[in-house]
Design an enzyme around this catalytic site. Structure first.
Site, PDB file in Angstrom:
ATOM      1  N   ASP A 193       0.809  -1.220   0.000  1.00  0.00           N
ATOM      2  CA  ASP A 193       0.000   0.000   0.000  1.00  0.00           C
ATOM      3  C   ASP A 193       0.847   1.279   0.000  1.00  0.00           C
ATOM      4  OD1 ASP A 193      -2.461   1.443   0.149  1.00  0.00           O
ATOM      5  OD2 ASP A 193      -2.005   1.827   2.252  1.00  0.00           O
ATOM      6  N   ASP A 247       1.226  -9.635   3.926  1.00  0.00           N
ATOM      7  CA  ASP A 247      -0.011  -9.405   4.692  1.00  0.00           C
ATOM      8  C   ASP A 247      -1.280  -9.706   3.898  1.00  0.00           C
ATOM      9  OD1 ASP A 247       1.816  -8.457   6.523  1.00  0.00           O
ATOM     10  OD2 ASP A 247       1.404  -6.347   6.135  1.00  0.00           O
ATOM     11  N   ARG A 252       3.847 -20.908  26.825  1.00  0.00           N
ATOM     12  CA  ARG A 252       5.007 -20.302  26.159  1.00  0.00           C
ATOM     13  C   ARG A 252       4.530 -19.532  24.938  1.00  0.00           C
ATOM     14  NH1 ARG A 252       7.064 -21.728  30.182  1.00  0.00           N
ATOM     15  NH2 ARG A 252       8.908 -23.031  30.496  1.00  0.00           N
TER      16      ARG A 252
END
Ligand code: F6P
Length: 365
Positions: free
Chosen positions: A118, A142, A281
């Site tokens: 973008d 993404d 964890r």
């Protein structure tokens, strides 16, 4: 083609697997099929601002389809319209777009191919509006760009994240622990959703569906009581609870995308351990998701996008991005791509499928 038969390519924003495959596709087709000269601009728009570029010969783009990163270098900071400079330790921004456009003009190119997400494509659109002939190619792990169903880099990131989850599964099982796996994606949950489903995550948390901590605790306890003595939680870095804020690691003021997420996995892991008493964890996969060789899917996608971009140059379809919709290549005006984000719809069919196999999104029991 007009007079010179020369094009330039740059790669901006965060790197990802498949960029070199696109550079290769553009340059090889341009050289082999059309005898064009190809200039590689170095380090994204930084190279256009500072005149750092080199000619790409056929040999330079041969043998790079498997290579991660970008042979041209990149920058997620350099912006000709808001160029960051430090004066006496103080950050200042300057509009150097006129000088940059003049630099690009001196290259006597017919088109500048901008490969990026973008931020990079927004600048590309501004340059186009200021008269530079531009073609955009979508890139980001993404997968959040508008105008395309998928970006290259995403499949590779999902593959790496899935392998990470698979490996954590066996250690979670052995130690009867809760494992929280934080993945990238900014405020789009595509990587968490796909890697979470592929890795059989028990709980998947994405920014588009704020989570309720009580629901997560109940699910972890319930699994424990039913004899499943471990849980895998895949959390997107941009996820947040219904009454909490997004966890921000830092703000990089000079960056095209200033917010750096990271750390929500640790916040959640601590809460789970405290509230359930089960050892927990957290693992943050981070930039591992952007490294290394692209998957075959990304190599194929990159080749399709790159070769189509050359067609668009020859047809002078400037100001557009090549995308892919329903597995067909499409041309989308850059103006329709930039300034918005393609996030996961809570009605996405993959969310429904995941819910149907018992996966929780932390929103309801
Ligand atoms: O946009 C790609 C991406 O990897 C995001 O998923 C992540 O939040 C960000 O970039 C990390 O940026 P940087 O490389 O500057 O740390």
């Amino acid at each position: 083609m007009r007079k010179y038969g020369r094009i330039a390519v740059l790669t901006g924003g965060g790197d990802c697997p498949g960029i070199n495959a696109v550079i290769r596709a553009v340059a090889k087709k341009a050289i082999l099929q059309h005898g064009l000269e190809v200039i590689g601009i170095e380090d994204g728009y930084e190279g256009a601002i500072l005149n750092h570029y080199r000619k790409l010969q056929f040999k330079d783009v041969s043998g790079i389809i498997t290579q991660g990163g970008t042979i041209l270098g990149t920058s997620n900071i350099a912006n000709p319209y808001r160029y960051a400079l430090k004066k006496n330790g103080i950050l200042e921004f300057k509009d150097v777009s006129k000088e940059t456009i003049s630099n690009i003009g001196k290259l006597e190119i017919d088109c500048l191919v901008c490969i990026g997400g973008d931020g990079t494509l927004s600048i590309a659109n501004d340059l186009y509006k200021d008269g530079v002939p531009i073609i955009g190619i979508p890139k980001t792990i993404d997968n959040d760009l508008r105008g395309t169903d998928i970006t290259f880099g995403f499949d590779s990131a999902v593959t790496i994240a899935t392998e990470g989850i698979d490996r954590l599964h066996s250690t979670a099982q052995s130690h009867h622990r809760v494992m929280v796996v934080e993945v990238m994606g900014r405020n789009a949950g595509w990587i968490a959703l796909h890697a979470g489903v592929a890795g059989g995550g028990d709980i998947i948390l994405i920014p588009e569906i704020p989570y309720n901590l009580d629901v997560i605790i109940e699910r972890v306890r319930e699994r424990s009581l039913s004899g499943k003595r471990f849980s895998i939680i895949v959390i997107s870095e941009g996820a947040r609870s219904i009454n909490g804020k997004t966890v921000i690691q830092k703000i990089v003021k000079e960056s095209l995308d200033p917010v750096r997420y990271g750390g929500v996995g640790f916040v959640l892991g601590t809460q789970i351990e405290e509230l359930t008493g089960i050892e927990t964890r957290t693992v943050v996969l981070g930039h591992l998701q952007r490294g290394g060789t692209p998957t075959p899917f990304d190599r194929v996608l990159a080749t399709r996008l790159g070769t189509r971009a050359v067609e668009m140059i020859l047809n002078e379809h400037f100001g557009s991005m090549v995308g892919i919709q329903k597995n067909e290549l499409v041309e989308v005006p850059l103006a329709e791509v930039v300034g918005g984000q393609r996030t996961v719809s809570p009605d996405d069919p993959l969310i429904s499928a995941a819910r149907e196999v018992g996966t929780s999104f932390g929103d309801k029991v």
